[in-house]
Design an enzyme around this catalytic site. Structure first.
Site, PDB file in Angstrom:
ATOM      1  N   ASP A  29      14.199  34.536  56.800  1.00 49.54           N
ATOM      2  CA  ASP A  29      14.016  33.390  56.809  1.00 49.54           C
ATOM      3  C   ASP A  29      13.896  32.721  55.297  1.00 49.54           C
ATOM      4  O   ASP A  29      15.047  31.621  55.230  1.00 49.54           O
ATOM      5  CB  ASP A  29      12.997  32.508  57.697  1.00 49.54           C
ATOM      6  CG  ASP A  29      13.222  32.353  58.871  1.00 49.54           C
ATOM      7  OD1 ASP A  29      12.544  33.289  59.269  1.00 49.54           O
ATOM      8  OD2 ASP A  29      14.040  31.791  59.705  1.00 49.54           O
TER       9      ASP A  29
ATOM     10  N   GLN B 181      10.185  34.246  71.510  1.00 46.24           N
ATOM     11  CA  GLN B 181      11.969  35.023  71.244  1.00 46.24           C
ATOM     12  C   GLN B 181      12.642  36.219  71.789  1.00 46.24           C
ATOM     13  O   GLN B 181      13.736  36.428  71.851  1.00 46.24           O
ATOM     14  CB  GLN B 181      12.413  34.162  69.250  1.00 46.24           C
ATOM     15  CG  GLN B 181      12.515  32.920  69.400  1.00 46.24           C
ATOM     16  CD  GLN B 181      10.816  32.495  69.093  1.00 46.24           C
ATOM     17  OE1 GLN B 181       9.700  32.767  69.735  1.00 46.24           O
ATOM     18  NE2 GLN B 181      10.803  31.425  67.989  1.00 46.24           N
TER      19      GLN B 181
ATOM     20  N   ARG C 248      13.489  21.269  59.803  1.00 48.74           N
ATOM     21  CA  ARG C 248      12.694  22.836  58.958  1.00 48.74           C
ATOM     22  C   ARG C 248      12.662  23.627  57.931  1.00 48.74           C
ATOM     23  O   ARG C 248      13.521  23.507  57.111  1.00 48.74           O
ATOM     24  CB  ARG C 248      12.975  23.797  60.146  1.00 48.74           C
ATOM     25  CG  ARG C 248      12.987  23.228  61.555  1.00 48.74           C
ATOM     26  CD  ARG C 248      13.601  24.407  63.005  1.00 48.74           C
ATOM     27  NE  ARG C 248      12.303  25.495  62.170  1.00 48.74           N
ATOM     28  CZ  ARG C 248      12.050  26.891  63.450  1.00 48.74           C
ATOM     29  NH1 ARG C 248      13.857  27.874  63.866  1.00 48.74           N
ATOM     30  NH2 ARG C 248      11.142  27.429  62.843  1.00 48.74           N
TER      31      ARG C 248
ATOM     32  N   ASN D 122       9.218  35.746  57.488  1.00 50.96           N
ATOM     33  CA  ASN D 122      10.140  35.818  59.228  1.00 50.96           C
ATOM     34  C   ASN D 122       8.947  35.161  60.498  1.00 50.96           C
ATOM     35  O   ASN D 122       7.698  35.526  59.373  1.00 50.96           O
ATOM     36  CB  ASN D 122       9.894  37.285  59.220  1.00 50.96           C
ATOM     37  CG  ASN D 122      10.757  37.638  60.225  1.00 50.96           C
ATOM     38  OD1 ASN D 122      12.458  37.038  60.831  1.00 50.96           O
ATOM     39  ND2 ASN D 122      11.116  38.625  61.332  1.00 50.96           N
ATOM     40  N   LYS D 123       9.633  35.772  61.207  1.00 45.49           N
ATOM     41  CA  LYS D 123       8.928  34.915  62.327  1.00 45.49           C
ATOM     42  C   LYS D 123       6.960  35.856  62.336  1.00 45.49           C
ATOM     43  O   LYS D 123       7.376  36.831  61.999  1.00 45.49           O
ATOM     44  CB  LYS D 123       9.231  35.245  63.229  1.00 45.49           C
ATOM     45  CG  LYS D 123       8.541  35.205  64.998  1.00 45.49           C
ATOM     46  CD  LYS D 123       8.350  33.726  65.355  1.00 45.49           C
ATOM     47  CE  LYS D 123       9.148  32.812  64.941  1.00 45.49           C
ATOM     48  NZ  LYS D 123       8.704  31.089  64.093  1.00 45.49           N
TER      49      LYS D 123
ATOM     50  N   ARG E 177      17.848  27.709  66.861  1.00 49.27           N
ATOM     51  CA  ARG E 177      17.067  28.908  65.796  1.00 49.27           C
ATOM     52  C   ARG E 177      17.734  29.658  64.983  1.00 49.27           C
ATOM     53  O   ARG E 177      18.760  30.412  65.745  1.00 49.27           O
ATOM     54  CB  ARG E 177      16.419  28.923  66.343  1.00 49.27           C
ATOM     55  CG  ARG E 177      15.624  28.734  68.128  1.00 49.27           C
ATOM     56  CD  ARG E 177      16.194  30.297  68.460  1.00 49.27           C
ATOM     57  NE  ARG E 177      14.879  31.156  67.850  1.00 49.27           N
ATOM     58  CZ  ARG E 177      15.911  32.148  67.055  1.00 49.27           C
ATOM     59  NH1 ARG E 177      16.955  32.819  68.163  1.00 49.27           N
ATOM     60  NH2 ARG E 177      15.501  33.280  66.752  1.00 49.27           N
ATOM     61  N   GLY E 178      17.038  30.275  64.494  1.00 50.91           N
ATOM     62  CA  GLY E 178      17.736  31.858  63.766  1.00 50.91           C
ATOM     63  C   GLY E 178      18.224  31.306  62.049  1.00 50.91           C
ATOM     64  O   GLY E 178      18.984  30.311  62.742  1.00 50.91           O
ATOM     65  N   ALA E 179      17.812  31.950  61.194  1.00 52.44           N
ATOM     66  CA  ALA E 179      17.815  30.872  59.730  1.00 52.44           C
ATOM     67  C   ALA E 179      20.098  30.411  59.026  1.00 52.44           C
ATOM     68  O   ALA E 179      19.958  29.894  59.172  1.00 52.44           O
ATOM     69  CB  ALA E 179      17.095  31.526  58.485  1.00 52.44           C
TER      70      ALA E 179
HETATM   71  O1  MRU Z   1      11.199  29.795  64.684  1.00 51.57           O
HETATM   72  P1  MRU Z   1      12.871  30.458  64.960  1.00 51.57           P
HETATM   73  O2  MRU Z   1      13.117  31.728  66.425  1.00 51.57           O
HETATM   74  O3  MRU Z   1      13.757  29.923  64.434  1.00 51.57           O
HETATM   75  O4  MRU Z   1      12.495  32.202  63.650  1.00 51.57           O
HETATM   76  C1  MRU Z   1      13.770  32.795  63.776  1.00 51.57           C
HETATM   77  C2  MRU Z   1      13.198  33.976  63.110  1.00 51.57           C
HETATM   78  O5  MRU Z   1      12.327  34.213  62.459  1.00 51.57           O
HETATM   79  C3  MRU Z   1      14.390  35.000  62.715  1.00 51.57           C
HETATM   80  O6  MRU Z   1      13.801  36.246  62.810  1.00 51.57           O
HETATM   81  C4  MRU Z   1      14.950  34.981  61.810  1.00 51.57           C
HETATM   82  O7  MRU Z   1      15.541  33.643  61.078  1.00 51.57           O
HETATM   83  C5  MRU Z   1      16.206  36.028  61.192  1.00 51.57           C
HETATM   84  S1  MRU Z   1      17.404  35.486  62.374  1.00 51.57           S
HETATM   85  C6  MRU Z   1      18.744  36.298  62.416  1.00 51.57           C
END
Ligand code: MRU
Length: 352
Positions: free
Chosen positions: A243, A202, A95, A253-254, A52-54
């Protein structure tokens, strides 16, 4: 300092190798590598947040294309190209919010469209080179984000972050965490406050783990404590990842990021968003057009296997929200710092 293990690795050659990921759903209790030998395994890994993470989603999807096309290597080139289209479409459904996924898949498809006259094995090789380029470029982007962002944290004794934006979220050192790593290297007393990041934690499971691996002082807080931490003067900056960033700078973002941006404004604390150019979606004008993923209600009612809400309780579980550009003090990219956050400045810096 211990370097964390690589989040994403390709093992072997293009035609018989596989994608290897760290299963992030098990961290920090268990460290297990996941062998992705089929595109279905890659899709599931993205969907369930094993990766996970963009940026990490984008890199994994690029390698997912290779895994998905390997079996078509011995087919005719038109059958290979049909398979490629199916694989790209399939992975794009894993996603919806992180634009890096679509950016990486578009890049893979475009590479194929621009590589006419190759045989199936040759095209697979060409696509593999592109996936490797995407991974290497991501690593370089993280390093540049760290360099550009570091001065913004100079003079801070505390910084607050949300979710996980480090080595686990990218192919390199991260985005917001890369800035924190760079700042902490110069100021070892820098204290990082990490939001636990409900509902999937996370921040607690991954960010605290990464910071501790690097021996950077980290203090874990519940998301609801962020306002009080600011009120008490414990942090002088907030820095998060993204994201998807719209043309006007609105940044998805999250979930919890929107509230943080308001809290930071109310306390007169700078609110920074760090992201590579692959996270910008200049095809959309504002954050209103960003698709927000909604995830299963069990993430709220049965956190980590234990029932934490009454049977049948209604829920709403958006995984992301959007911090308005007007709340963002600066966007930190691999091309430089965008400040003030305006559509014009965004285009100028990204096109530089
Ligand atoms: O649902 P996730 O864990 O994929 O969400 C990730 C985030 O929101 C991060 O802050 C974002 O992807 C930036 S990662 C460098």
């Amino acid at each position: 300092m211990t370097n964390p293990p690589p989040t994403i690795a390709w093992i072997g050659d293009a035609s018989t190798g596989h994608l290897q990921l760290i299963d992030q759903t098990l961290l920090p209790v268990e460290y297990r590598e996941l062998r992705c030998t089929t595109v279905e395994i890659v899709w599931e890994a993205i969907k369930t947040l094993r990766v996970r993470g963009a940026p990490a989603i984008g890199v994994s999807a690029a390698y997912g294309v290779i895994v998905g096309c390997q079996s078509a290597r011995s087919l005719s080139i038109s059958e290979f190209r049909d398979r490629l289209k199916q694989v790209v479409q399939y992975l794009a459904e894993s996603r919806p919010t992180a634009v890096n996924l679509f950016w990486a898949l578009d890049r893979m498809q475009r590479t194929a469209d621009e590589s006419m006259g190759l045989s199936s094995p040759e095209l697979l090789e060409r696509l593999f080179v592109e996936a490797t380029n995407i991974e290497n470029e991501d690593r370089a982007m993280c390093a540049a984000i760290g360099r550009f962002g570091k001065p913004l944290l100079s003079g801070c004794s505390g910084v607050l972050t949300h979710c996980n934006t480090g080595g686990l979220a990218t192919a390199g050192d991260g985005t917001a965490l890369a800035v924190i790593f760079a700042a902490a290297a110069e100021n070892p007393a820098l204290k990082v406050y990490a939001d636990e990041t409900r509902p999937l934690l996370q921040g607690a499971r991954l960010t605290a783990w990464e910071l501790m691996q690097r021996q950077i002082p980290v203090t874990l807080i519940c998301d609801s404590m962020a306002g009080w931490v600011m009120h008490e003067g414990r942090v002088q900056a907030v820095i998060v990842g993204a994201d998807r960033i719209a043309a006007n700078g609105d940044s998805a973002n999250k979930i919890g990021t929107y509230s943080l941006s308001i809290l930071a404004k109310a306390h007169n604390i700078p609110f920074y968003v760090a992201a590579p150019s692959s996270t910008f979606d200049l095809t959309i004008e504002s954050g209103k057009q960003i698709p927000i993923e909604e995830r299963a209600s069990t993430e709220i009612t049965h956190s980590f296997g234990r029932q934490t809400a009454p049977e049948g309780c209604g829920t709403y579980n958006p995984a992301f929200d959007v911090a308005p550009a007007t709340h963002i003090s600066a966007l930190i990219t691999e091309k430089g710092v965008i400040q003030p956050v305006t559509s014009t400045r965004i285009r100028e810096v990204l096109q530089s």
